[in-house]
Design an enzyme around this catalytic site. Sequence first.
Site, PDB file in Angstrom:
ATOM      1  N   CYS A 176      -2.348  16.411   8.385  1.00  0.00           N
ATOM      2  CA  CYS A 176      -3.627  16.515   7.874  1.00  0.00           C
ATOM      3  C   CYS A 176      -4.718  17.245   8.688  1.00  0.00           C
ATOM      4  CB  CYS A 176      -3.969  15.506   7.479  1.00  0.00           C
ATOM      5  SG  CYS A 176      -4.509  14.299   8.686  1.00  0.00           S
ATOM      6  N   LYS A 214       2.892  -0.450   2.114  1.00  0.00           N
ATOM      7  CA  LYS A 214       3.977   0.423   1.471  1.00  0.00           C
ATOM      8  C   LYS A 214       3.957   1.708   1.887  1.00  0.00           C
ATOM      9  CE  LYS A 214       4.447   3.211  -1.319  1.00  0.00           C
ATOM     10  NZ  LYS A 214       5.300   4.570  -1.066  1.00  0.00           N
ATOM     11  N   GLU A 269       8.279   6.630   0.498  1.00  0.00           N
ATOM     12  CA  GLU A 269       9.469   6.320   0.381  1.00  0.00           C
ATOM     13  C   GLU A 269      10.446   7.480   1.064  1.00  0.00           C
ATOM     14  OE1 GLU A 269       7.145   7.162  -1.331  1.00  0.00           O
ATOM     15  OE2 GLU A 269       7.648   7.779  -3.393  1.00  0.00           O
ATOM     16  N   ARG A 270       9.681   8.508   1.595  1.00  0.00           N
ATOM     17  CA  ARG A 270      10.585   9.643   1.973  1.00  0.00           C
ATOM     18  C   ARG A 270      11.304   9.464   3.563  1.00  0.00           C
ATOM     19  NH1 ARG A 270       8.029  15.089   0.072  1.00  0.00           N
ATOM     20  NH2 ARG A 270       5.912  14.040   0.026  1.00  0.00           N
ATOM     21  N   SER A 324      -2.059  12.734  -0.138  1.00  0.00           N
ATOM     22  CA  SER A 324      -2.692  13.895  -0.724  1.00  0.00           C
ATOM     23  C   SER A 324      -3.970  13.533  -1.494  1.00  0.00           C
ATOM     24  CB  SER A 324      -1.662  14.733  -1.429  1.00  0.00           C
ATOM     25  OG  SER A 324      -1.273  13.889  -2.633  1.00  0.00           O
ATOM     26  N   GLU A 348      -4.151  23.532   0.159  1.00  0.00           N
ATOM     27  CA  GLU A 348      -3.176  22.700   1.086  1.00  0.00           C
ATOM     28  C   GLU A 348      -1.895  23.110   1.219  1.00  0.00           C
ATOM     29  OE1 GLU A 348      -2.793  18.526   1.414  1.00  0.00           O
ATOM     30  OE2 GLU A 348      -3.335  18.666   3.858  1.00  0.00           O
TER      31      GLU A 348
HETATM   32  P1  NAD Z   1       1.292  11.760  -1.300  1.00  0.00           P
HETATM   33  O1  NAD Z   1       0.036  11.490  -1.655  1.00  0.00           O
HETATM   34  O2  NAD Z   1       2.532  12.520  -2.089  1.00  0.00           O
HETATM   35  O3  NAD Z   1       2.110  10.391  -0.894  1.00  0.00           O
HETATM   36  C1  NAD Z   1       1.122   9.152  -0.214  1.00  0.00           C
HETATM   37  C2  NAD Z   1       1.676   8.008  -0.816  1.00  0.00           C
HETATM   38  O4  NAD Z   1       1.253   7.669  -2.028  1.00  0.00           O
HETATM   39  C3  NAD Z   1       3.155   7.390  -0.619  1.00  0.00           C
HETATM   40  O5  NAD Z   1       3.349   6.410   0.029  1.00  0.00           O
HETATM   41  C4  NAD Z   1       3.431   7.755  -2.059  1.00  0.00           C
HETATM   42  O6  NAD Z   1       4.585   7.021  -2.375  1.00  0.00           O
HETATM   43  C5  NAD Z   1       2.426   7.343  -2.745  1.00  0.00           C
HETATM   44  N1  NAD Z   1       2.138   8.081  -3.957  1.00  0.00           N
HETATM   45  C6  NAD Z   1       2.669   9.311  -4.243  1.00  0.00           C
HETATM   46  N2  NAD Z   1       2.419   9.553  -5.710  1.00  0.00           N
HETATM   47  C7  NAD Z   1       1.561   8.528  -6.105  1.00  0.00           C
HETATM   48  C8  NAD Z   1       1.197   8.233  -7.284  1.00  0.00           C
HETATM   49  N3  NAD Z   1       1.103   9.157  -8.444  1.00  0.00           N
HETATM   50  N4  NAD Z   1       0.476   7.008  -7.607  1.00  0.00           N
HETATM   51  C9  NAD Z   1       0.431   6.367  -6.703  1.00  0.00           C
HETATM   52  N5  NAD Z   1       0.927   6.475  -5.432  1.00  0.00           N
HETATM   53  C10 NAD Z   1       1.720   7.618  -5.031  1.00  0.00           C
HETATM   54  O7  NAD Z   1       1.238  12.302   0.327  1.00  0.00           O
HETATM   55  P2  NAD Z   1       2.518  12.826   1.286  1.00  0.00           P
HETATM   56  O8  NAD Z   1       3.091  13.834   0.708  1.00  0.00           O
HETATM   57  O9  NAD Z   1       3.182  11.778   1.607  1.00  0.00           O
HETATM   58  O10 NAD Z   1       1.602  12.999   2.601  1.00  0.00           O
HETATM   59  C11 NAD Z   1       1.196  14.407   2.653  1.00  0.00           C
HETATM   60  C12 NAD Z   1      -0.390  14.328   2.487  1.00  0.00           C
HETATM   61  O11 NAD Z   1      -1.066  13.442   2.863  1.00  0.00           O
HETATM   62  C13 NAD Z   1      -1.078  15.765   2.659  1.00  0.00           C
HETATM   63  O12 NAD Z   1      -1.903  16.026   1.411  1.00  0.00           O
HETATM   64  C14 NAD Z   1      -1.730  15.348   4.040  1.00  0.00           C
HETATM   65  O13 NAD Z   1      -2.881  16.174   4.363  1.00  0.00           O
HETATM   66  C15 NAD Z   1      -2.198  13.952   3.731  1.00  0.00           C
HETATM   67  N6  NAD Z   1      -2.432  13.436   4.899  1.00  0.00           N
HETATM   68  C16 NAD Z   1      -3.789  13.138   5.006  1.00  0.00           C
HETATM   69  C17 NAD Z   1      -4.106  12.301   6.377  1.00  0.00           C
HETATM   70  C18 NAD Z   1      -5.474  11.999   6.589  1.00  0.00           C
HETATM   71  O14 NAD Z   1      -5.744  11.424   7.478  1.00  0.00           O
HETATM   72  N7  NAD Z   1      -6.779  12.559   5.653  1.00  0.00           N
HETATM   73  C19 NAD Z   1      -3.372  11.683   7.274  1.00  0.00           C
HETATM   74  C20 NAD Z   1      -1.838  12.390   6.774  1.00  0.00           C
HETATM   75  C21 NAD Z   1      -1.657  12.911   5.907  1.00  0.00           C
END
Ligand code: NAD
Length: 496
Positions: free
Chosen positions: A282, A174, A177-178, A227, A382
């Site tokens: 990240c 999955k 979606e962006r 996140s 962050e």
């Molecule tokens: P996000 O948490 O908004 O989304 C990540 C995924 O979760 C997406 O596929 C999204 O559709 C899904 N999602 C969003 N809200 C949800 C919910 N309420 N319930 C279930 N699923 C949900 O993250 P993002 O904005 O796409 O990515 C940026 C974040 O990811 C930053 O915090 C970054 O630090 C982190 N990140 C961490 C790593 C790592 O390895 N630690 C790597 C890349 C990015």
Amino acid sequence: MSKPLIGHLIAGQPYCDNGQRQPLYNPATGAVCGEVLLAQPATVERAIDAAQSAYPAWRDTPPLKRARVMFALKALLEAHADELCELITDQHGKVLHDALGELQRGIENIEYAAGAPELLKGDYSRNVGANIDSWSDMQPLGVVAGITPFNFPAMVPLWMWPLAVVCGNCFILKPSERDPAVALRIAELAQQAGLPPGVLNVVNGGREVVEQLLDDHRIKAVSFVGSTPIAASIYARGSAAGKRVQALGGAKNHAVIMPDADLDNAVSALMGAAFGSCGERCMAISAAVAVGDATADALVARLRTAMAELRIGSGRDNSNDMGPLISAEHRDKVIGYLQTGVEQGAELVVDGRDAQLPAAGYFLGASLFDRVDASMSIYRDEIFGPVLCLLRVPDLAAAMQLIDDHQYGNGTAIFTRDGEAARYFCDNISVGMVGVNVPLPVPVAYHSFGGWKRSLFGDLSAYGPDGVRFYTQRKTVTQRWPSSGVRDGISYSFPS
Ligand code: NAD
């Protein structure tokens, strides 16, 4: 020209349902560049069914044959690199050269996965008792799922599914979606490379799709990257449903600059690590911790000069250093932090709002705050944008205390010429990935990636050796073949 519709990939075929459509934006122009379908529950069901049906034959396919698909996929990804990088840039915004770096790091995970026969060999012991042999086998889990973030739309999915499938699992991805186009295109290329239908399925969507995957008892494990608040909730919900979960979260990565550091090297490193990909990594360095005021003053002066030379613009122009942020909302959120930082008493030395920026799109220049302290939200949160906070401390112990007290523990780095200080830092800092004069210490594919504290929920890191452990369960067999005619008597004592 019609705008592409990003649907799903189920049982090896493109699949579109009548689900809701969500627009996709090109962050460099702000224009709608397509739509993504948000999967309906029946579509997610269909994907899980397809994965379940494919599982028995795939589980029994020799690891060498599974690995050969990876060799073919690597060649296809290299042949399609330009197309894939353009998909990344047009939906994420990062500059093409940065997209190519992301793709290359993704391909390295395929190279590692191609070692499946070696990775899955297990352990064997002859004569654990008289004429008794024992071995441990690394068996797949079944159907597993991956949920990925927007900021590495090609690489993070490739952290997950290649290793999961070479271990014999079937996978449901999955993507964010962006910017879902590149993950879907790579999944199509995997079918071309010879992955049997149903072994890898892609369903697009948001929260509802994720929750359905978390709650379905047929999904045995979930890998999540995103996140921290979402990672924490995914870990709790998935574990409560009895699944194996690894949930990687957000970060605030510190670089400590010691008074003896090679400052030119440190400034170059900080520029790339703070502002590359517009700070949407990240492992981005978002907090520079200068030891001593003289170090801090020298850093600020050099950073100010380097920041004036940053080339900001469309990611399609490879001469640019930094592209746009992912969305208008996110840019406004980052601007909000610039205002809050000033209100809370930090000194905004370089204000990204003053940069010369393209008129359209979600651009924001790079910002530098000096005299930040640990109470400020620009430091605690962050921001995930091109904002570097500078903190001034008297010594290494104070720098380490700051880092250890922070909720996140993903990556960190120290810049110094002092081997003793660097070794002490590596040994004692409460962070999962540490660089010495290396600003982005992202482990290569044959190590594993994982932060500490609220940057990772779960016991195992992503990809590499930890990934093999995550996607397999150990089975230990103890075996003997008694000679015919020889029968043991009954024993009621524990075998020893
Ligand atoms: P996000 O948490 O908004 O989304 C990540 C995924 O979760 C997406 O596929 C999204 O559709 C899904 N999602 C969003 N809200 C949800 C919910 N309420 N319930 C279930 N699923 C949900 O993250 P993002 O904005 O796409 O990515 C940026 C974040 O990811 C930053 O915090 C970054 O630090 C982190 N990140 C961490 C790593 C790592 O390895 N630690 C790597 C890349 C990015």
